[in-house]
Design an enzyme around this catalytic site. Structure first.
Site, PDB file in Angstrom:
ATOM      1  N   GLY A  46       0.832  -1.202   0.000  1.00  0.00           N
ATOM      2  CA  GLY A  46       0.000   0.000   0.000  1.00  0.00           C
ATOM      3  C   GLY A  46       0.861   1.243   0.000  1.00  0.00           C
ATOM      4  O   GLY A  46       1.997   1.219   0.489  1.00  0.00           O
ATOM      5  N   GLN A  51       3.182   9.952   0.668  1.00  0.00           N
ATOM      6  CA  GLN A  51       4.455   9.249   0.848  1.00  0.00           C
ATOM      7  C   GLN A  51       5.427   9.478  -0.309  1.00  0.00           C
ATOM      8  O   GLN A  51       6.604   9.136  -0.210  1.00  0.00           O
ATOM      9  CB  GLN A  51       4.221   7.741   1.031  1.00  0.00           C
ATOM     10  CG  GLN A  51       3.542   7.413   2.360  1.00  0.00           C
ATOM     11  CD  GLN A  51       3.350   5.925   2.515  1.00  0.00           C
ATOM     12  OE1 GLN A  51       2.418   5.352   1.980  1.00  0.00           O
ATOM     13  NE2 GLN A  51       4.258   5.276   3.237  1.00  0.00           N
ATOM     14  N   CYS A  91       5.611   0.178   7.746  1.00  0.00           N
ATOM     15  CA  CYS A  91       5.286   1.326   6.900  1.00  0.00           C
ATOM     16  C   CYS A  91       6.495   1.631   6.017  1.00  0.00           C
ATOM     17  O   CYS A  91       7.617   1.672   6.507  1.00  0.00           O
ATOM     18  CB  CYS A  91       4.955   2.531   7.777  1.00  0.00           C
ATOM     19  SG  CYS A  91       4.604   4.026   6.831  1.00  0.00           S
ATOM     20  N   LEU A  92       6.242   1.850   4.728  1.00  0.00           N
ATOM     21  CA  LEU A  92       7.341   2.134   3.798  1.00  0.00           C
ATOM     22  C   LEU A  92       8.082   3.423   4.166  1.00  0.00           C
ATOM     23  O   LEU A  92       9.226   3.604   3.772  1.00  0.00           O
ATOM     24  CB  LEU A  92       6.818   2.230   2.358  1.00  0.00           C
ATOM     25  CG  LEU A  92       6.294   0.922   1.747  1.00  0.00           C
ATOM     26  CD1 LEU A  92       5.744   1.175   0.354  1.00  0.00           C
ATOM     27  CD2 LEU A  92       7.384  -0.147   1.709  1.00  0.00           C
ATOM     28  N   HIS A 133      -4.564   1.840   7.295  1.00  0.00           N
ATOM     29  CA  HIS A 133      -3.201   2.400   7.351  1.00  0.00           C
ATOM     30  C   HIS A 133      -3.033   3.524   6.318  1.00  0.00           C
ATOM     31  O   HIS A 133      -2.556   4.616   6.641  1.00  0.00           O
ATOM     32  CB  HIS A 133      -2.208   1.256   7.097  1.00  0.00           C
ATOM     33  CG  HIS A 133      -0.766   1.671   7.096  1.00  0.00           C
ATOM     34  ND1 HIS A 133       0.143   1.214   8.021  1.00  0.00           N
ATOM     35  CD2 HIS A 133      -0.078   2.485   6.268  1.00  0.00           C
ATOM     36  CE1 HIS A 133       1.332   1.754   7.771  1.00  0.00           C
ATOM     37  NE2 HIS A 133       1.224   2.522   6.709  1.00  0.00           N
ATOM     38  N   GLU A 134      -3.469   3.259   5.082  1.00  0.00           N
ATOM     39  CA  GLU A 134      -3.289   4.254   4.016  1.00  0.00           C
ATOM     40  C   GLU A 134      -4.197   5.466   4.224  1.00  0.00           C
ATOM     41  O   GLU A 134      -3.795   6.600   3.948  1.00  0.00           O
ATOM     42  CB  GLU A 134      -3.528   3.629   2.634  1.00  0.00           C
ATOM     43  CG  GLU A 134      -2.616   2.439   2.288  1.00  0.00           C
ATOM     44  CD  GLU A 134      -1.143   2.665   2.577  1.00  0.00           C
ATOM     45  OE1 GLU A 134      -0.675   3.809   2.484  1.00  0.00           O
ATOM     46  OE2 GLU A 134      -0.446   1.692   2.915  1.00  0.00           O
ATOM     47  N   HIS A 137      -2.620   7.828   6.491  1.00  0.00           N
ATOM     48  CA  HIS A 137      -1.629   8.679   5.814  1.00  0.00           C
ATOM     49  C   HIS A 137      -2.284   9.923   5.197  1.00  0.00           C
ATOM     50  O   HIS A 137      -1.707  11.005   5.231  1.00  0.00           O
ATOM     51  CB  HIS A 137      -0.923   7.902   4.690  1.00  0.00           C
ATOM     52  CG  HIS A 137       0.251   7.085   5.137  1.00  0.00           C
ATOM     53  ND1 HIS A 137       1.344   7.623   5.767  1.00  0.00           N
ATOM     54  CD2 HIS A 137       0.511   5.759   5.017  1.00  0.00           C
ATOM     55  CE1 HIS A 137       2.229   6.661   6.029  1.00  0.00           C
ATOM     56  NE2 HIS A 137       1.740   5.513   5.589  1.00  0.00           N
TER      57      HIS A 137
HETATM   58 ZN   LIG Z   1       2.617   3.713   5.785  1.00  0.00          ZN
END
Ligand SMILES: [Zn+2]
Length: 164
Positions: A46, A51, A91-92, A133-134, A137
């Site tokens: 995701g 991001q 998380c990326l 989660h997204e 963000h």
């Molecule tokens: Zn994330």
């Protein structure tokens, strides 16, 4: 399709609230295709536009087992949430870190497709977690913003150690 650089913690960009998308144009389609390429390259399941430094309410995700079903959702919103479940998450934007987070078990999410058509997604399991989660963000929220004070202190220690 361009792989973009992923913004990492502690960049203040990640705390920005993303703006509602008004124009379902070519630029939006290009953004989504870049986001999908960036998500797969990471690799991740995701990604939110913020991001890659774009404060627009756009998310992409692929929770399929094969990892070959990219989906996108514009202006996503949780309209119904049920139950509670603890599971480990990463998380990326915080590479190398994983922690258990409490989330809703099932969610009903509304949003728009790339043509501006309203869509609804009913999700449980990994997809439910990924969507929550997204969507966090898009509100400028990271997993660590869901932590207790003690857990957040532990995270900061981990982060400082990693960067020395
Ligand atoms: Zn994330």
């Amino acid at each position: 399709m361009t792989i973009r650089e992923i913004v990492e913690y502690p960049s203040p960009i990640l705390a920005q609230v993303s703006a509602t998308v008004e124009n379902f144009d070519k630029e939006l389609k290009e953004l989504v295709s870049d986001m999908i390429a960036t998500m797969y390259a990471a690799p991740g399941i995701g990604l939110a536009a913020i991001q890659i430094g774009i404060p627009k309410s756009v998310i992409v995700f692929d929770c399929s087992e094969e990892g070959n079903s990219p989906q996108s959702l514009i202006n996503p919103k949780i309209i119904k949430a049920e139950g509670e479940v603890n599971s480990e998450e990463g998380c990326l934007s915080i590479p190398g870190y994983r922690e258990t987070i409490k989330r809703s078990e099932r969610v009903l999410v509304s949003g728009f497709d790339l043509e501006g058509k309203p869509v609804e997604i009913s999700a449980d399991g990994l997809l439910s977690r990924c969507l929550q989660h997204e969507i966090d963000h898009t509100k400028g929220k990271l997993i660590i913003d869901r932590f207790s004070r003690i857990k957040k202190d532990m995270f900061i220690k981990w982060f400082q150690k990693k960067n020395t």
